[in-house]
Enzyme design. Structure first.
Site, mmCIF file in Angstrom:
data_model
loop_
_atom_site.group_PDB
_atom_site.id
_atom_site.type_symbol
_atom_site.label_atom_id
_atom_site.label_comp_id
_atom_site.label_asym_id
_atom_site.label_seq_id
_atom_site.Cartn_x
_atom_site.Cartn_y
_atom_site.Cartn_z
ATOM 1 C CG HIS A 175 -2.007 -1.096 1.127
ATOM 2 N ND1 HIS A 175 -2.476 -1.622 -0.058
ATOM 3 C CD2 HIS A 175 -2.669 -1.778 2.123
ATOM 4 C CE1 HIS A 175 -3.390 -2.545 0.202
ATOM 5 N NE2 HIS A 175 -3.514 -2.675 1.508
ATOM 6 C CG HIS B 37 -7.581 -0.596 2.515
ATOM 7 N ND1 HIS B 37 -8.213 -1.367 3.459
ATOM 8 C CD2 HIS B 37 -6.530 -1.322 2.087
ATOM 9 C CE1 HIS B 37 -7.543 -2.499 3.607
ATOM 10 N NE2 HIS B 37 -6.521 -2.509 2.777
ATOM 11 C CD GLU C 173 -7.954 -3.741 -0.412
ATOM 12 O OE1 GLU C 173 -6.768 -3.449 -0.633
ATOM 13 O OE2 GLU C 173 -8.285 -4.667 0.353
HETATM 14 C C1 BGC Z 1 -4.313 -6.598 2.224
HETATM 15 C C2 BGC Z 1 -4.119 -7.374 3.490
HETATM 16 C C3 BGC Z 1 -3.582 -6.446 4.513
HETATM 17 C C4 BGC Z 1 -4.541 -5.304 4.691
HETATM 18 C C5 BGC Z 1 -3.981 -4.297 5.630
HETATM 19 C C6 BGC Z 1 -5.295 -5.509 2.494
HETATM 20 O O1 BGC Z 1 -5.492 -4.755 1.353
HETATM 21 O O2 BGC Z 1 -4.749 -7.402 1.185
HETATM 22 O O3 BGC Z 1 -3.239 -8.428 3.292
HETATM 23 O O4 BGC Z 1 -3.356 -7.085 5.713
HETATM 24 O O5 BGC Z 1 -4.786 -4.672 3.482
HETATM 25 O O6 BGC Z 1 -4.935 -3.831 6.431
#
Ligand code: BGC
Length: 381
Positions: free
Chosen positions: A137, A211, A346
């Site tokens: 991210h 998210h 997402e």
């Molecule tokens: C991911 C997860 C991750 C989370 C973090 C998601 O987008 O796929 O693996 O733990 O984000 O909060």
């Protein structure tokens, strides 16, 4: 006129006079936008919260820190509005806690990049490895931690917020100065629409998403939510959550959501992919003809009747079932978020695309424009 009639008359006259000043109900004839101060970051940058309200009383709270959707209130089948996203009551929550990206805009690269590196134009770029040995991210200070510049937007049947952020060349290891815009619009059709766009000064990679964690019941876990994902294939992961590169058929696996299925129906099966993901934490390869806006997923919560439909121009969607929530976070109204208190959809290009030549490209070159739209549409059945 006797005493009783006179006081009744006076009371009615008083009521009549007061009516124009009566507090407006949630439902207005025009969509509304309200701005309020929401605190400041550790670097003393002020943060504002904008509340968008449509004519049905649907409300979306979005703040300039991280472009975070702080709140989303939508009706159930009886018209009862309820909060359907996870998060905190105040900015402090988002700043203090190691927040799992509740409601945030994610960039420059949503999802993982294997070993935190990729090559472009013969050069290797090193990124933070902030999730085991992977980059996740956007790194240590992704777009979810930036303070965005906000401009109010007013449409005929919608109201919104344009958020701009200029990401300097080399930020979090990525090449090129990236000029990013995300426009959130709340429409009178109960849609929250996000238009993402970006341009760059040097060849780079971009994969923007949001998210938000949803719980359409407003409480408890999400295991009874029924999910449809419009995808015949998904991208299986290795032990480090990085796609192997294969596009695998969902047929005969617990990843098959072509027919609406409760999240909890198969989540604890001893399936290799579910064990690796600790539940659903995978990217689905969306069925689509072209890159126009099309239905990616539909989620229905049977008790409230609330329905969420997700439309996107993106080729993939990460369906994540809040597997890493563990009861250590106290969120809105003091609610403790246990495992599977919320799910994310997402919309995105596939994880680790910069290292997977067979995946749709995430490269953005100078002179090109990155532009993609995702719509979260709410209704009730
Ligand atoms: C991911 C997860 C991750 C989370 C973090 C998601 O987008 O796929 O693996 O733990 O984000 O909060």
């Amino acid at each position: 006129m006797n005493k009783l009639n006179r006081s009744l008359l006076l009371w009615l006259v008083g009521l009549e006079l007061l009516l124009p000043f009566a507090p407006a109900s949630n439902a207005a004839s025009q969509p509304q936008i309200r701005k309020q101060p929401f605190g400041a970051t550790a670097e003393k940058k002020t943060v504002d919260l904008y509340t968008l309200t449509n004519i049905n009383g649907v409300e979306a709270g979005i703040m300039t820190y991280g472009g975070i959707v702080v709140s989303l209130k939508v009706p159930d089948r009886k018209g009862k509005l309820q909060e359907v996203t996870l998060g905190y009551d105040s900015l402090d929550g988002y700043l203090k806690n190691n927040t799992p990206y509740f409601g945030a805009l994610i960039g420059r690269y949503g999802n993982r990049i294997g070993k935190g590196k990729f090559s472009l134009g013969g050069r290797e770029f090193l990124l933070a490895t902030n999730s085991g040995e992977s980059h996740l991210h956007g790194g240590n200070r992704g777009f979810d931690k930036a303070v965005w510049k906000a401009t109010e937007v007013r449409g005929q049947r919608s109201v919104g917020l344009k958020l701009d952020y200029l990401s300097p060349d080399g930020e979090e290891g990525y090449p090129g100065t990236l000029s990013v815009t995300a426009v959130y619009m709340l429409t009178n059709d109960n849609e929250l629409k996000i238009d993402y766009s970006a341009t760059t000064t040097k060849e780079t990679v971009v994969n923007l998403t949001n998210h938000a964690y949803f719980n359409l019941a407003g409480d408890g876990n999400i295991l009874k939510h029924e999910v449809m994902i419009n995808a015949d294939r998904f991208t299986p992961i290795s032990e480090t959550f990085i796609p192997t590169g294969e596009l695998r058929s969902v047929k005969g696996t617990p990843m098959d959501f072509i027919q609406p299925t409760a999240i909890g129906a198969r989540i604890n099966q001893k399936d290799e992919q579910l064990v690796r993901g600790n539940g659903y934490d995978h990217n689905w390869v969306l069925n689509r003809k072209d890159s126009s806006l099309s239905l990616a997923a539909r989620v229905e919560e049977p008790a409230s009747g609330r329905v969420l439909e997700v439309f996107t121009m993106e080729p993939g969607v990460q369906f994540y079932t809040g597997n890493f929530l563990d009861g250590t976070i106290k969120g809105k109204g003091g609610k403790v978020y246990q495992q599977r208190a919320g799910f994310c959809l997402e919309t995105q290009h596939f994880p680790d695309s910069p290292n997977k030549p067979n995946f749709p490209s995430t490269i953005l070159k100078p002179g090109q424009k990155y532009a993609t739209t995702t719509v979260y549409k709410f209704s009730a059945k």
